[in-house]
Motif scaffolding. Sequence first.
Motif, mmCIF file in Angstrom:
data_model
loop_
_atom_site.group_PDB
_atom_site.id
_atom_site.type_symbol
_atom_site.label_atom_id
_atom_site.label_comp_id
_atom_site.label_asym_id
_atom_site.label_seq_id
_atom_site.Cartn_x
_atom_site.Cartn_y
_atom_site.Cartn_z
ATOM 1 N N VAL A 127 -4.715 12.500 0.825
ATOM 2 C CA VAL A 127 -4.868 13.717 -0.274
ATOM 3 C C VAL A 127 -5.458 14.994 0.374
ATOM 4 O O VAL A 127 -4.467 16.039 -0.016
ATOM 5 N N GLU B 8 -7.707 6.016 -9.145
ATOM 6 C CA GLU B 8 -8.666 5.133 -8.608
ATOM 7 C C GLU B 8 -10.038 5.244 -9.051
ATOM 8 O O GLU B 8 -10.863 4.373 -9.427
ATOM 9 N N TYR C 210 -11.437 3.522 -12.496
ATOM 10 C CA TYR C 210 -11.883 2.413 -12.800
ATOM 11 C C TYR C 210 -13.209 2.224 -12.070
ATOM 12 O O TYR C 210 -14.014 1.016 -12.243
ATOM 13 N N LYS C 211 -13.558 3.036 -11.302
ATOM 14 C CA LYS C 211 -14.696 2.980 -10.390
ATOM 15 C C LYS C 211 -15.993 3.581 -11.087
ATOM 16 O O LYS C 211 -17.155 3.276 -10.640
ATOM 17 N N THR D 157 -3.735 -6.324 -17.806
ATOM 18 C CA THR D 157 -4.815 -6.447 -16.795
ATOM 19 C C THR D 157 -4.685 -5.507 -15.737
ATOM 20 O O THR D 157 -5.692 -5.233 -14.961
ATOM 21 N N ASN E 71 -4.196 -3.577 -4.335
ATOM 22 C CA ASN E 71 -2.951 -3.289 -4.582
ATOM 23 C C ASN E 71 -2.520 -2.431 -3.328
ATOM 24 O O ASN E 71 -3.084 -1.722 -2.894
ATOM 25 N N PRO E 72 -1.413 -2.798 -2.902
ATOM 26 C CA PRO E 72 -0.896 -2.080 -1.782
ATOM 27 C C PRO E 72 -0.698 -0.545 -1.875
ATOM 28 O O PRO E 72 -0.952 0.131 -1.118
ATOM 29 N N LYS E 73 -0.216 0.022 -3.047
ATOM 30 C CA LYS E 73 0.047 1.330 -3.204
ATOM 31 C C LYS E 73 -1.032 1.989 -3.672
ATOM 32 O O LYS E 73 -0.861 3.298 -4.005
ATOM 33 N N ARG E 74 -2.237 1.415 -3.788
ATOM 34 C CA ARG E 74 -3.449 2.310 -4.006
ATOM 35 C C ARG E 74 -4.502 2.092 -3.209
ATOM 36 O O ARG E 74 -5.500 1.291 -3.153
ATOM 37 N N PRO E 75 -4.547 2.954 -2.216
ATOM 38 C CA PRO E 75 -5.149 2.977 -0.836
ATOM 39 C C PRO E 75 -6.924 3.077 -1.277
ATOM 40 O O PRO E 75 -7.633 2.633 -0.573
ATOM 41 N N LEU E 76 -6.855 3.860 -2.460
ATOM 42 C CA LEU E 76 -8.541 4.062 -2.763
ATOM 43 C C LEU E 76 -9.151 2.892 -3.354
ATOM 44 O O LEU E 76 -10.282 2.892 -3.636
ATOM 45 N N SER E 77 -8.323 2.126 -3.987
ATOM 46 C CA SER E 77 -8.810 0.844 -4.753
ATOM 47 C C SER E 77 -9.036 -0.430 -4.035
ATOM 48 O O SER E 77 -8.160 -0.954 -3.242
ATOM 49 N N VAL E 78 -10.395 -0.631 -3.847
ATOM 50 C CA VAL E 78 -10.916 -1.436 -3.104
ATOM 51 C C VAL E 78 -12.008 -2.277 -3.652
ATOM 52 O O VAL E 78 -12.900 -1.649 -4.517
ATOM 53 N N ARG F 6 -4.496 1.808 -20.532
ATOM 54 C CA ARG F 6 -4.544 0.752 -19.287
ATOM 55 C C ARG F 6 -3.179 0.140 -19.006
ATOM 56 O O ARG F 6 -2.736 0.241 -17.692
ATOM 57 N N PRO G 135 1.776 1.000 -9.361
ATOM 58 C CA PRO G 135 2.350 0.313 -8.055
ATOM 59 C C PRO G 135 3.384 1.514 -7.537
ATOM 60 O O PRO G 135 3.581 1.571 -6.259
ATOM 61 N N LEU H 86 -9.118 -5.922 -10.302
ATOM 62 C CA LEU H 86 -9.016 -4.481 -10.647
ATOM 63 C C LEU H 86 -8.972 -4.282 -12.087
ATOM 64 O O LEU H 86 -8.076 -5.046 -12.820
ATOM 65 N N GLY H 87 -9.090 -3.131 -12.495
ATOM 66 C CA GLY H 87 -8.808 -2.689 -13.928
ATOM 67 C C GLY H 87 -9.648 -3.293 -14.857
ATOM 68 O O GLY H 87 -9.355 -3.206 -16.159
ATOM 69 N N ALA I 196 3.205 3.671 5.097
ATOM 70 C CA ALA I 196 3.424 3.210 3.858
ATOM 71 C C ALA I 196 3.690 1.680 3.673
ATOM 72 O O ALA I 196 3.378 1.055 2.831
ATOM 73 N N TYR J 267 12.607 0.949 1.648
ATOM 74 C CA TYR J 267 11.210 0.599 1.203
ATOM 75 C C TYR J 267 11.095 1.107 -0.156
ATOM 76 O O TYR J 267 10.393 0.083 -1.018
#
Lengths: 327, 470
Positions: free
Chosen positions: B69, A98, A101-102, A324, B448-455, A40, A48, B468-469, B109, A309
């Motif tokens: 993707v 993604e 974790y789901k 975490t 997390n901003p960089k993980r669009p699928l993580s909601v 993890r 990120p 998360l996590g 982005a 950016y």
Amino acid sequence: MVEFWACVLGLSILLYILLDGFDLGVGMLFPFAPGEPERRRMLASISPVWDGNETWLVVSAATLFGAFPAVFSIILSAFYLPLFLMLAGLILRGVAFEFRYKSTTSRPIWDAGFVAGSYVAAFVQGTAVGAIVQGLPIANGIYAGTPFGWASPFALFCGLGLCIGYALMGACWVAGKSDGALRDFCFRILPGLMSALAAFLVAVFAWSVAIRLPVLDRWMERPVLLLCPLLGMFAFAGLVLAVRRRRERFLFLAGAVIFLAAFATLAGSFLPYMLPFSLTLWQAASPHASLSFLFWGAGVFVLPLTLAYTLVVYFVFRGKTRETGEY
Amino acid sequence: MDISALLLSRIQFAFTISFHIIFPAFTIGLAAWLTFLEACHLITGERIYRRLSDFWMKIFAVAFGLGVVSGIVMAFQFGTNWSELSRRTGPIQGPLLGYESFTAFALEAAFFGVLMFGRDRVPRWAYLVACLMVSLGTSLSAFWIMVNNSWMQYPTGFSLTPDGVFVPTDWSAIIFNEAVWTRFPHMVLAAYVTSAFCVAATGAWYMLRGTAVQEGRAMAVMGLRLAAILVPMQLGFGHLVGDFVHDRQPAKFAAIEGRWNDQQPASEILIAWPDPANERNRFEVAVPYLGSIIGSMSLTSKELGIKSFPPEDRPPVAISFFAFRIMVGCGLLMLALAWTGTVLSFGEGILKARLFLVATASSFPLGFIATLTGWFTAEVGRQPWVVYGQLRTADAVTPFLTTHEVAITFVMIAAVYALIFGFGVLYLFRLLRAGPIPANEISLYATNPKRPLSVPGASPGVSGAAPLGE
């Protein structure tokens, strides 16, 4: 204009190698981590940034298509099968971040996708570099080989080499981002990876000489190129030193310089050819009207923005990662 | 028909693009919808807009991720399967698609991060600006794609070198292509209408189930009223696109109309069963004169039939014909629903009209079907040309590609897509079923901003407040 876009292309490929290189490496080391908490943390260290890293692949492809369509069409069609394999790997890898974790029951699928995707992507990229360096069969601006024409033993060996290199970068990155058991794990595997990389570099050099790789002739013409491998050797020595003294903050820097040196060596030994030795930058470039159209919007405005950016994201997520996954 | 590398490549491209277009169609509209909600929230201060926005933001994030993707593969297909197209049209298509990648990345982005991450960290007006920028980014991306596609439909502003490479001579003629100004709004409106119906259908579903009734009603009413304005506009732009096709792509027009022979005055075929083998329709219902009116706004004009074109220049008639009719049929159905719903929404009628709510709830896929069949009409109708009148699809394919190669990659991509989209749609469905967070619960975000699928809240049995996590 051609020079500008060649620089942009070089920069975006270099950034892709440096950035996605380490996160692909993390994917390759993932199954060997001591336990789930360490896994993890490994994921948390790249979560990120991996998406942004991968964007440089898209930027490279877009630049190649926009500025050098002839090379775009040759390379992509020549590596037809491995490229699709790489894309499938990258997609599986991307959603694994993604979905793992789901899900509860299907987690092994996503973990396997993450690991396999990382290996496949790294291997395909290394193979492609090897095959390009060796020279692709091209006739009338079109790839003239068979579906597996790229798959020479030398190219496949280069694929293996890039896997080792990326894994090394991954270990350097994670070591810098972690402490405790995970950092110990990195320091445990680093010597092995470093010896493997050194052995690979020696072997690939010997092999190039043995098969009389045409790029080697350029070294005689441009002795200044020898500075690149020299720089690489210094960086390698620095890496050895940093591992000995457990200075994890310098690891990634040293690793990056090794890659930079390798990239510069490669680029230096076949420029101004884009595909050695059949297509030069100028032969491959789009007409001036296309390049300048791309320049005034994408080159002057968007590219610096994207670079800025990227820097901001790395600055925001600097420092050690906690387990975490909250950043 | 022989299974050739060309045919398989076409099917493969159609497969990936059809999968892909679903998500942009959804996200372009949803981004605008979120901007609208945020603006309403900022102006009126009503909490309901915030709750709706929070809810649809999660849907947006998942759909956006899947869109990104699925788009990557397509960019590469240009080079892998259509290397001749890339080589010859690269000087024009390369920069256009380059702009698409560059602008989409830069705007989306950067501001997508604020959208997912910055709700409580930036001022409310800045959040609205971020919504607006993401919305602009998605539309801009669609703009470049439409510019590129419109150039392939109606190539202008170029010259050809002796070895067949298209060299741009006039970028403004390429970008401000005659076709773009009807086709781009047509696409964006398609996205807006699709999203409006997704919102309305979800709302109607909640009303029927009796959960989140307040939000459900707001969604249904807002979605339907929005559609009541957008659908007629869409039909209008559709007509303008039709005019363009009539004037510039007569073979496509004849195929869409299912008209085999030249007619003067022409009748309009409503339903038919085209029989390409015998160059006629087996059965047809037609309205006299209407064909001339639709085609040229006259009672007497001569309209071309497909037989006026040599067989090698004719598009597949049946696909164009049916795809167009399905698209228009969905459009008319949506118009009826939107207008009925709008009338019912002034008053309490909408709560009692269960039959209407069932119809609205089941209208969820209508916009997607219309968008897809619209693309089929445009793209299949363009055949056998990939660059209309200039470059045949058969000459654009990678010359040395073997059937086996394409078959292998097709199976591979189809398997990967089936896997990830199966799960992706499952997660979307779970989000929709769970509904908005009730008004009395405080939303604690950990995205997390960089993980669009993580909601948050997407996992089974995990509440929206779970970090998360875990």
